[in-house]
Design a protein around this motif. Structure first.
Motif, mmCIF file in Angstrom:
data_model
loop_
_atom_site.group_PDB
_atom_site.id
_atom_site.type_symbol
_atom_site.label_atom_id
_atom_site.label_comp_id
_atom_site.label_asym_id
_atom_site.label_seq_id
_atom_site.Cartn_x
_atom_site.Cartn_y
_atom_site.Cartn_z
ATOM 1 N N ASP A 80 0.072 -4.471 2.165
ATOM 2 C CA ASP A 80 -0.368 -4.799 1.041
ATOM 3 C C ASP A 80 -1.408 -4.002 0.079
ATOM 4 O OD1 ASP A 80 -1.295 -6.205 -1.224
ATOM 5 O OD2 ASP A 80 -1.353 -8.275 -0.392
ATOM 6 N N PRO A 81 -1.062 -3.390 -0.991
ATOM 7 C CA PRO A 81 -1.945 -2.449 -1.436
ATOM 8 C C PRO A 81 -3.392 -2.971 -1.989
ATOM 9 C CG PRO A 81 0.222 -2.105 -2.496
ATOM 10 C CD PRO A 81 0.360 -3.349 -1.552
ATOM 11 N N SER A 82 -3.393 -4.334 -2.305
ATOM 12 C CA SER A 82 -4.506 -4.812 -2.599
ATOM 13 C C SER A 82 -5.455 -5.011 -1.473
ATOM 14 C CB SER A 82 -4.084 -6.204 -3.301
ATOM 15 O OG SER A 82 -3.534 -7.172 -2.315
ATOM 16 N N PRO A 89 -2.534 12.703 -6.836
ATOM 17 C CA PRO A 89 -0.862 12.996 -6.357
ATOM 18 C C PRO A 89 -0.672 12.996 -5.184
ATOM 19 C CG PRO A 89 -2.310 14.651 -7.950
ATOM 20 C CD PRO A 89 -3.209 13.768 -7.421
ATOM 21 N N ASN A 90 -1.572 13.389 -4.172
ATOM 22 C CA ASN A 90 -1.271 13.463 -2.859
ATOM 23 C C ASN A 90 -1.107 12.085 -2.248
ATOM 24 O OD1 ASN A 90 -0.941 16.070 -2.436
ATOM 25 N ND2 ASN A 90 -3.056 16.334 -1.888
ATOM 26 N N SER A 91 -1.482 10.988 -2.722
ATOM 27 C CA SER A 91 -1.579 9.447 -2.481
ATOM 28 C C SER A 91 -0.371 8.867 -2.221
ATOM 29 C CB SER A 91 -2.231 8.706 -3.421
ATOM 30 O OG SER A 91 -3.762 9.259 -3.217
ATOM 31 N N ALA A 92 0.740 9.478 -2.940
ATOM 32 C CA ALA A 92 2.169 8.839 -3.001
ATOM 33 C C ALA A 92 2.812 9.651 -1.878
ATOM 34 C CB ALA A 92 2.864 9.092 -4.320
ATOM 35 N N ASP A 93 2.290 10.785 -1.302
ATOM 36 C CA ASP A 93 2.977 11.487 -0.217
ATOM 37 C C ASP A 93 2.800 10.743 0.997
ATOM 38 O OD1 ASP A 93 4.211 13.336 1.228
ATOM 39 O OD2 ASP A 93 3.092 14.965 0.684
ATOM 40 N N ILE A 124 4.483 3.461 -3.572
ATOM 41 C CA ILE A 124 5.606 3.332 -2.790
ATOM 42 C C ILE A 124 6.322 1.943 -3.488
ATOM 43 C CG2 ILE A 124 6.743 2.600 -0.901
ATOM 44 C CD1 ILE A 124 4.731 4.477 0.749
ATOM 45 N N ARG A 125 5.552 0.810 -3.634
ATOM 46 C CA ARG A 125 5.974 -0.593 -4.038
ATOM 47 C C ARG A 125 6.466 -0.255 -5.494
ATOM 48 N NH1 ARG A 125 8.888 -4.725 -3.553
ATOM 49 N NH2 ARG A 125 8.074 -6.534 -4.775
#
Length: 374
Positions: free
Chosen positions: A20-22, A338-342, A75-76
């Motif tokens: 859960d991102p939150s 930008p790297n956070s989504a990788d 990702i979500r």
């Protein structure tokens, strides 16, 4: 604003607590806030080096958690958008039906060409279909709300992220100064520069240098150090990261080395897993900066690939003491986001090589380090 968004991001469609991102980002915000307080308090700490070392660990853990939260949010968000794309036609038809029903006069909705029986049947069908249409509409509304909150989370994280990155850099700078100022470390012996230089010039491999180092004379000054073999299987890794290659595992070029290779973030702090004497610190061959510790007679721990090393040869460091920092440069927010989504670990651009030697031979580090520790 950032914490408010984190609290709000708890829709029924969120994943479990571990994804859960939150929840992840909320935990990260708390860690970074605690690290900021610790950095302020470290100024007056009795052992400032130890306090700053713990502060840097707190910043590193908070930034990793925040990166994970942002990654899960990305990702979500991508998953929701893919679902919208795959259901675009059906969603469009649904919205068209709802709009038609909303715009049609009520009397026309009650009329049917087949008469009262047809009207009754169509009413029954409509009564059965309406809950399904309503459920889909509610699902669509919740997902649109979640998409908006995910985007707000990523945008609002910028301030917290920037403060965390700056705080971590300030703590590293303060630690370097504190290490330079300290004078209380006990010494087993004093470095002989001529002997070390001669050994460096005559060594062509790490194995040769380590073997020669073990044969150099030491002082008989006794300083109590816990029995190293008691820590077997429970040593913490000296740096936060992931195992890239194991003992004697071949790399892409087919080269095998008798140690671990840990992938880690730039400027990560490296600490001593066990009380030990510094036998060497500095550049060595093509390994970059190297720190070699002697935790016990006949044992050596080798850490290679650091960007900066602390301490002096002959000093006795305690478990958890800072040995240095990894190389690389401080990440700015532009590089971080930008790297956070990788999720492929592309952000772990630095590598630390770890070797344990008993006498003249290397041993498998997996029997010494606790690799299952979170």
């Amino acid at each position: 604003m950032f914490l408010a968004v984190l609290m709000a991001l708890t829709s029924p469609f969120s994943a479990g607590a571990e994804t859960d991102p939150s929840l992840i980002a909320r935990r990260a915000a708390g860690q970074l806030e605690a690290a900021s307080v610790a950095l302020q308090e470290a100024e007056g700490a009795r052992d400032r080096v130890a306090a700053l070392t713990q502060t840097i660990h707190a910043y590193e853990e908070g930034l990793v958690a925040l990166r994970q939260g942002l990654r899960q949010a990305a990702i979500r968000e991508a998953a929701i958008r893919l679902e919208f794309d795959s259901r675009r036609d059906r969603v469009s038809r649904l919205l068209g039906v709802l709009q038609t029903m909303q715009n049609s006069p009520t009397p026309l909705l009650l009329m049917h060409p087949s008469g009262p029986v047809g009207t009754a049947r169509s009413g029954m069908i409509l009564a059965e279909v309406t809950p399904a249409i309503q459920a889909q509409a509610e699902d669509l509304r919740y997902q649109l709300e979640e998409l908006s909150l995910l985007r707000a989370l990523q945008e609002s994280a910028a301030d917290t992220l920037n403060e965390g990155l700056q705080g971590a850099q300030n703590a590293r700078t303060a630690l370097s100064q504190a290490v330079s100022d300290r004078t209380e470390l006990p010494r087993r012996f004093t470095e002989d520069p001529a002997q070390l230089q001669s050994l460096l010039e005559g060594s062509e491999t790490l194995e040769g240098f380590a073997g020669g180092l073990a044969s150099l004379p030491e002082s008989d000054k006794a300083i109590p150090i816990p029995d190293f073999e008691l820590g077997q299987g429970n040593l913490p890794l000296p740096v936060s990261g992931t195992l890239l290659r194991g003992y004697n595992e071949a790399d892409a070029a087919g080269i095998r080395r008798p140690g671990f290779l840990i992938a880690t973030l730039p400027l990560s702090i490296v600490t001593a897993p066990w009380p030990a004497t510094i036998r060497y610190r500095g550049p060595l061959l093509d390994y970059g900066n190297v720190m070699i510790l002697e935790p016990h007679q006949d044992y050596l721990m080798v850490f290679a690939g650091l960007g900066r090393v602390y301490g002096e040869v002959g000093e006795v460091v305690s478990a958890g003491a800072p040995l240095g920092l990894m190389g690389g440069s401080s990440e700015g927010i532009e590089a971080f986001l930008p790297n956070s989504a990788d999720g492929a670990g592309a952000d772990r651009t630095e590598t630390l090589y770890i070797e344990i030697r008993n006498g003249q031979s290397p041993v498998d580090p997996s029997g010494w380090f606790n690799l299952n520790k979170d």
